[in-house]
Design a protein around this motif. Sequence first.
Motif, PDB file in Angstrom:
ATOM      1  N   ARG A 482       0.827  -1.204   0.000  1.00 18.04           N
ATOM      2  CA  ARG A 482       0.000   0.000   0.000  1.00 18.04           C
ATOM      3  C   ARG A 482       0.866   1.260   0.000  1.00 18.04           C
ATOM      4  O   ARG A 482       0.604   2.212  -0.747  1.00 18.04           O
ATOM      5  CB  ARG A 482      -0.915   0.001   1.223  1.00 18.04           C
ATOM      6  N   ASP A 483       1.922   1.257   0.814  1.00 19.67           N
ATOM      7  CA  ASP A 483       2.798   2.431   0.870  1.00 19.67           C
ATOM      8  C   ASP A 483       3.494   2.664  -0.462  1.00 19.67           C
ATOM      9  O   ASP A 483       3.641   3.802  -0.910  1.00 19.67           O
ATOM     10  CB  ASP A 483       3.840   2.258   1.979  1.00 19.67           C
ATOM     11  N   ARG A 484       3.924   1.577  -1.089  1.00 19.48           N
ATOM     12  CA  ARG A 484       4.601   1.721  -2.380  1.00 19.48           C
ATOM     13  C   ARG A 484       3.638   2.217  -3.450  1.00 19.48           C
ATOM     14  O   ARG A 484       4.000   3.041  -4.293  1.00 19.48           O
ATOM     15  CB  ARG A 484       5.209   0.381  -2.790  1.00 19.48           C
ATOM     16  N   LEU A 485       2.417   1.727  -3.417  1.00 17.61           N
ATOM     17  CA  LEU A 485       1.402   2.164  -4.375  1.00 17.61           C
ATOM     18  C   LEU A 485       1.168   3.668  -4.261  1.00 17.61           C
ATOM     19  O   LEU A 485       1.176   4.403  -5.262  1.00 17.61           O
ATOM     20  CB  LEU A 485       0.101   1.405  -4.131  1.00 17.61           C
ATOM     21  N   LEU A 486       0.999   4.137  -3.034  1.00 18.62           N
ATOM     22  CA  LEU A 486       0.712   5.557  -2.821  1.00 18.62           C
ATOM     23  C   LEU A 486       1.953   6.431  -3.024  1.00 18.62           C
ATOM     24  O   LEU A 486       1.834   7.623  -3.292  1.00 18.62           O
ATOM     25  CB  LEU A 486       0.148   5.764  -1.414  1.00 18.62           C
ATOM     26  N   GLU A 487       3.114   5.850  -2.910  1.00 20.52           N
ATOM     27  CA  GLU A 487       4.358   6.594  -3.147  1.00 20.52           C
ATOM     28  C   GLU A 487       4.636   6.751  -4.638  1.00 20.52           C
ATOM     29  O   GLU A 487       5.136   7.786  -5.080  1.00 20.52           O
ATOM     30  CB  GLU A 487       5.524   5.844  -2.481  1.00 20.52           C
ATOM     31  N   TRP A 488       4.300   5.741  -5.422  1.00 20.40           N
ATOM     32  CA  TRP A 488       4.631   5.769  -6.845  1.00 20.40           C
ATOM     33  C   TRP A 488       3.641   6.579  -7.678  1.00 20.40           C
ATOM     34  O   TRP A 488       4.005   7.082  -8.742  1.00 20.40           O
ATOM     35  CB  TRP A 488       4.702   4.344  -7.379  1.00 20.40           C
ATOM     36  N   LEU A 489       2.418   6.692  -7.227  1.00 24.15           N
ATOM     37  CA  LEU A 489       1.441   7.482  -7.984  1.00 24.15           C
ATOM     38  C   LEU A 489       1.914   8.912  -8.229  1.00 24.15           C
ATOM     39  O   LEU A 489       1.891   9.398  -9.372  1.00 24.15           O
ATOM     40  CB  LEU A 489       0.091   7.480  -7.269  1.00 24.15           C
ATOM     41  N   PRO A 490       2.366   9.648  -7.191  1.00 21.61           N
ATOM     42  CA  PRO A 490       2.859  11.009  -7.436  1.00 21.61           C
ATOM     43  C   PRO A 490       4.094  11.059  -8.321  1.00 21.61           C
ATOM     44  O   PRO A 490       4.310  12.049  -9.030  1.00 21.61           O
ATOM     45  CB  PRO A 490       3.176  11.531  -6.030  1.00 21.61           C
ATOM     46  N   ILE A 491       4.913  10.014  -8.278  1.00 20.37           N
ATOM     47  CA  ILE A 491       6.121  10.000  -9.115  1.00 20.37           C
ATOM     48  C   ILE A 491       5.726   9.974 -10.595  1.00 20.37           C
ATOM     49  O   ILE A 491       6.253  10.747 -11.408  1.00 20.37           O
ATOM     50  CB  ILE A 491       7.005   8.794  -8.762  1.00 20.37           C
ATOM     51  N   VAL A 492       4.809   9.096 -10.945  1.00 19.78           N
ATOM     52  CA  VAL A 492       4.359   9.029 -12.332  1.00 19.78           C
ATOM     53  C   VAL A 492       3.661  10.319 -12.737  1.00 19.78           C
ATOM     54  O   VAL A 492       3.886  10.855 -13.840  1.00 19.78           O
ATOM     55  CB  VAL A 492       3.416   7.820 -12.530  1.00 19.78           C
ATOM     56  N   GLN A 493       2.829  10.869 -11.838  1.00 22.00           N
ATOM     57  CA  GLN A 493       2.142  12.122 -12.138  1.00 22.00           C
ATOM     58  C   GLN A 493       3.137  13.248 -12.361  1.00 22.00           C
ATOM     59  O   GLN A 493       2.958  14.088 -13.250  1.00 22.00           O
ATOM     60  CB  GLN A 493       1.183  12.481 -10.993  1.00 22.00           C
ATOM     61  N   GLY A 494       4.213  13.254 -11.579  1.00 19.17           N
ATOM     62  CA  GLY A 494       5.244  14.276 -11.755  1.00 19.17           C
ATOM     63  C   GLY A 494       5.939  14.185 -13.097  1.00 19.17           C
ATOM     64  O   GLY A 494       6.286  15.198 -13.696  1.00 19.17           O
ATOM     65  N   LEU A 495       6.171  12.958 -13.564  1.00 17.84           N
ATOM     66  CA  LEU A 495       6.781  12.783 -14.882  1.00 17.84           C
ATOM     67  C   LEU A 495       5.874  13.331 -15.980  1.00 17.84           C
ATOM     68  O   LEU A 495       6.352  13.926 -16.957  1.00 17.84           O
ATOM     69  CB  LEU A 495       7.060  11.305 -15.140  1.00 17.84           C
ATOM     70  N   LEU A 496       4.584  13.153 -15.812  1.00 16.76           N
ATOM     71  CA  LEU A 496       3.641  13.650 -16.815  1.00 16.76           C
ATOM     72  C   LEU A 496       3.506  15.163 -16.757  1.00 16.76           C
ATOM     73  O   LEU A 496       3.467  15.834 -17.802  1.00 16.76           O
ATOM     74  CB  LEU A 496       2.270  13.000 -16.600  1.00 16.76           C
ATOM     75  N   GLU A 497       3.456  15.724 -15.565  1.00 14.13           N
ATOM     76  CA  GLU A 497       3.292  17.169 -15.431  1.00 14.13           C
ATOM     77  C   GLU A 497       4.520  17.928 -15.892  1.00 14.13           C
ATOM     78  O   GLU A 497       4.431  19.071 -16.340  1.00 14.13           O
ATOM     79  CB  GLU A 497       2.975  17.515 -13.979  1.00 14.13           C
ATOM     80  N   GLY A 498       5.689  17.315 -15.766  1.00  8.92           N
ATOM     81  CA  GLY A 498       6.909  17.983 -16.206  1.00  8.92           C
ATOM     82  C   GLY A 498       7.162  17.840 -17.695  1.00  8.92           C
ATOM     83  O   GLY A 498       8.204  18.288 -18.193  1.00  8.92           O
ATOM     84  N   ASP A 499       6.241  17.218 -18.403  1.00 11.97           N
ATOM     85  CA  ASP A 499       6.364  17.002 -19.853  1.00 11.97           C
ATOM     86  C   ASP A 499       7.621  16.231 -20.226  1.00 11.97           C
ATOM     87  O   ASP A 499       8.112  16.333 -21.360  1.00 11.97           O
ATOM     88  CB  ASP A 499       6.342  18.347 -20.604  1.00 11.97           C
ATOM     89  N   ARG A 500       8.165  15.476 -19.269  1.00  7.92           N
ATOM     90  CA  ARG A 500       9.342  14.657 -19.564  1.00  7.92           C
ATOM     91  C   ARG A 500       8.928  13.349 -20.231  1.00  7.92           C
ATOM     92  O   ARG A 500       9.659  12.799 -21.054  1.00  7.92           O
ATOM     93  CB  ARG A 500      10.117  14.377 -18.286  1.00  7.92           C
TER      94      ARG A 500
END
Length: 545
Positions: A482-500
């Motif tokens: 559960r912790d890993r799931l909730l930790e990785w969601l923002p990481i992927v979202q950050g990659l998308l928001e940064g247009d990387r």
Amino acid sequence: MRALDWITNHRRLLWAAGIFWLLMVLSILNRHWAMYPSFSTHDQGIFNQIFWNGTHGQFFQGTLSSGESAAVLFGGQVPDVTYQRLGQHFTPIHLLWLPLYYLFPHSATLLVLQVTLVTAGGVALYWLARQRLSEQVSLWITLGYFCAQAVIAPHLANFHDFAQIPLGIFLLLLAVERQRWGWAIAATGLVFLCREDVGIILFGFGLYFLLSRRHLWFGSGLCVASVAHLVITTTVLMPLFSEEVGTNFLAFSYANYVTGDASTVDLLVAFLRRPDRVLVDLFMPLGNTVRFMLGHWLPLLFVPAISPAAWLCTAPPLATLLLRSDTHIALSMQLRYTVMVVPGMFYGAVVWWSHHGQKLSRRTRSLWAACLCLSLLFTFTLNPSRTWSFIIPDSVDPWVHLTLTKQWGHANTVRSLLPQIPAEASVTATDNLLPHVSGRRAVLRFPALQFRDDVGATSEVDYVLVDFWQLQQYAGAFSGSRDRLLEWLPIVQGLLEGDRYGIVAAAPGIFLLQRDTPSAPTTLTEWQAFQAAIWETWEGSSNQP
């Protein structure tokens, strides 16, 4: 005709070995191809990349190994494609298996190789036992090997260095029993190529030959060669590639005795300076130690418990496991470290039976059969590496059980995305997917994104493959998932928001991102809906973005 006679005379051995091999191969390949995560799936990716690089002339190199190095974990560096794994574990014997991998360049090849080596170890044990015992007793000892939790469980995990050790040592002991000293020396050299710490195991056998006065000169030589091999490989050879021995493995595994950059010699001196601590650590925690020993003794009718030869042969490797600070790992029957004790246990049983009769009574056979059944039962209920999770639930309360249909359905979905990743592209992926994408030059363990390429330039991976589906299945029962799931969601979202990166493909719980590529509208919508559903489900259980 002679071949047919040999098969007829040894059909029981062949049946036992064949059934063991077949069931092990089916079990481990099912978990592998179903992409069901075990506790060491990452290691399968490491070895597959090492072998893949080896067939392309970059021997023992791997970015996944580099990701586990002290330079990355503690020094803040990025994984390097030229990193040499020989600095972590000295395993030149892998060169022997490269031709096989070259013919069948797949991760599954290593798993079949591992099971084959372990099965061959059982056959070698039988012939070793036959040098001193009747066919009946030899067969029962071999059945004990094939039913042992310490043999089955760790070899249902991913490919590892220890799989070669029982076969090599049993062949070495067979040569000694036949007094073929040239073959014995050659087998010793072959075993030394398996790992840097295999000298600890061989020292126990040298100690037995020395103290039993059976082969004084060979026992003395084996003790000296074992110590020399351990010291030379860990203090001279391995540091040529990286500084892992002291800064990473010894400081972590033996934190009660050494800190910082320590060598093998420093650790040995620390043991001598703290005999009081050594004495306590050899027995505490007592419960874990007793369970560990009972697991090894059970398939051998508890004979090693009363066999002086077994205690002598297993004393050095057993001590290294008991003295580790992470005894919960070292004394786990389903992890590779338990294999260090296996050769000594079985050879000790052979020696004991050679002094206590060549025939088994009906009562003894019945008791031994009961022990074998119990060993198999305990192994099955242990569910090593989640191999049989399609039968045994991972959790009862709350209920977590993924049927074979669910596992393979998910795996087929993942496989439908893999062709979109070019063979030469660099990738970062979640653990359960690493074995299936690691046959390439640059592979990282998500969420790592940067690596150093062959010209020394730092680059970001071309593709990101994240499997949230597996974490979703476990999130309700296991806080780590559960912790890993909730930790990785923002990481992927950050990659998308940064247009990387942009999402170029999506499936239920699985997302493939590509660098410098805009997200397709449909896949972006799927991501947003998926993310919203996860946060709604776990609202308040962790920090939200």
